[in-house]
Write a protein that holds these residues in place. Structure first.
Motif, short mmCIF file in Angstrom:
data_model
loop_
_atom_site.label_atom_id
_atom_site.label_comp_id
_atom_site.label_asym_id
_atom_site.label_seq_id
_atom_site.Cartn_x
_atom_site.Cartn_y
_atom_site.Cartn_z
N GLN A 4 26.59 44.37 43.29
CA GLN A 4 27.54 43.49 43.98
C GLN A 4 28.85 43.41 43.19
OE1 GLN A 4 24.43 40.42 44.08
NE2 GLN A 4 24.90 40.12 46.25
N ALA A 5 28.77 43.40 41.87
CA ALA A 5 29.98 43.40 41.04
C ALA A 5 30.73 44.72 41.22
CB ALA A 5 29.62 43.17 39.57
N ASP A 6 29.99 45.83 41.30
CA ASP A 6 30.62 47.13 41.54
C ASP A 6 31.42 47.10 42.85
OD1 ASP A 6 29.50 48.24 39.25
OD2 ASP A 6 27.97 49.40 40.34
N ALA A 7 30.86 46.47 43.87
CA ALA A 7 31.53 46.40 45.17
C ALA A 7 32.78 45.52 45.10
CB ALA A 7 30.57 45.88 46.24
N TYR A 8 32.74 44.48 44.27
CA TYR A 8 33.88 43.57 44.12
C TYR A 8 35.04 44.26 43.40
CZ TYR A 8 36.77 39.82 42.20
OH TYR A 8 37.84 39.04 41.83
N GLU A 9 34.73 45.02 42.35
CA GLU A 9 35.78 45.66 41.56
C GLU A 9 36.39 46.81 42.35
OE1 GLU A 9 36.91 44.27 39.06
OE2 GLU A 9 35.29 43.11 38.17
N VAL A 10 37.72 46.91 42.31
CA VAL A 10 38.41 47.96 43.06
C VAL A 10 38.25 49.31 42.36
CG1 VAL A 10 40.05 46.35 44.12
CG2 VAL A 10 40.63 47.45 41.94
N ASP A 11 38.68 50.37 43.04
CA ASP A 11 38.48 51.74 42.54
C ASP A 11 39.22 52.05 41.25
OD1 ASP A 11 36.79 52.29 44.62
OD2 ASP A 11 38.31 53.26 45.85
N ASP A 12 40.13 51.18 40.83
CA ASP A 12 40.87 51.40 39.58
C ASP A 12 40.02 51.08 38.35
OD1 ASP A 12 43.46 52.13 40.75
OD2 ASP A 12 43.46 50.07 41.48
N TYR A 13 38.84 50.49 38.58
CA TYR A 13 37.94 50.14 37.48
C TYR A 13 36.72 51.07 37.49
CZ TYR A 13 40.21 45.50 37.26
OH TYR A 13 41.09 44.46 37.14
N LYS A 14 36.14 51.25 36.31
CA LYS A 14 34.83 51.90 36.21
C LYS A 14 33.96 51.07 35.28
CE LYS A 14 35.98 55.08 32.46
NZ LYS A 14 36.07 56.46 32.03
N ARG A 15 32.65 51.10 35.52
CA ARG A 15 31.70 50.32 34.72
C ARG A 15 31.10 51.20 33.64
NH1 ARG A 15 26.16 49.71 35.90
NH2 ARG A 15 26.52 50.19 38.09
N ILE A 16 31.10 50.68 32.40
CA ILE A 16 30.46 51.38 31.29
C ILE A 16 29.60 50.39 30.51
CG2 ILE A 16 32.29 53.13 31.11
CD1 ILE A 16 33.33 51.63 28.63
N ASP A 17 28.70 50.93 29.70
CA ASP A 17 27.81 50.13 28.86
C ASP A 17 28.37 50.10 27.45
OD1 ASP A 17 25.52 48.68 28.29
OD2 ASP A 17 24.27 50.45 28.00
#
Length: 110
Positions: free
Chosen positions: A82-95
């Motif tokens: 759900q957080a991935d869907a909220y963040e726009v395409d200019d962001y990427k998720r990393i660990d």
């Protein structure tokens, strides 16, 4: 349970309720080696939820003296999506690892 680090709009109770359907629980933590820049948001749904045209975005500096304070929230696997869907395409998720030693996800600029 996964952790999600928020340094911006995901700390907003309204954004949490509309994105996850609940208020998130977490603790303050610090991320070293990053700086915050601002990103103009054009996605109408994200603008509606946050009420902000500019959102912070993490940029890796590699300088351990750079530190970003935020909240490290406990979330479910579904809430990560759900957080991935909220963040726009200019962001990427990393660990990454935080000052507390805990592991978690952050959103950085692409």
């Amino acid at each position: 349970m996964p952790h999600l680090f928020s340094y911006g709009t995901l700390q907003n109770p309204k954004v949490q309720l509309e994105t996850f359907g609940r208020l998130l629980q977490g603790k303050k933590d610090v991320l070293s080696g990053y700086q915050i820049h601002m990103l103009e948001i054009t996605d109408p749904e994200v603008l509606r939820k946050s009420g902000q045209q500019y959102h912070p975005v993490l940029i890796f500096s590699g300088n351990e003296n750079d530190a970003v304070e935020g909240m490290l929230f406990e979330v479910t696997e579904q809430e990560i999506l759900q957080a991935d869907a909220y963040e726009v395409d200019d962001y990427k998720r990393i660990d990454t690892t935080f000052k507390s030693g805990k592991q978690g996800f952050i959103y950085v600029g692409k």
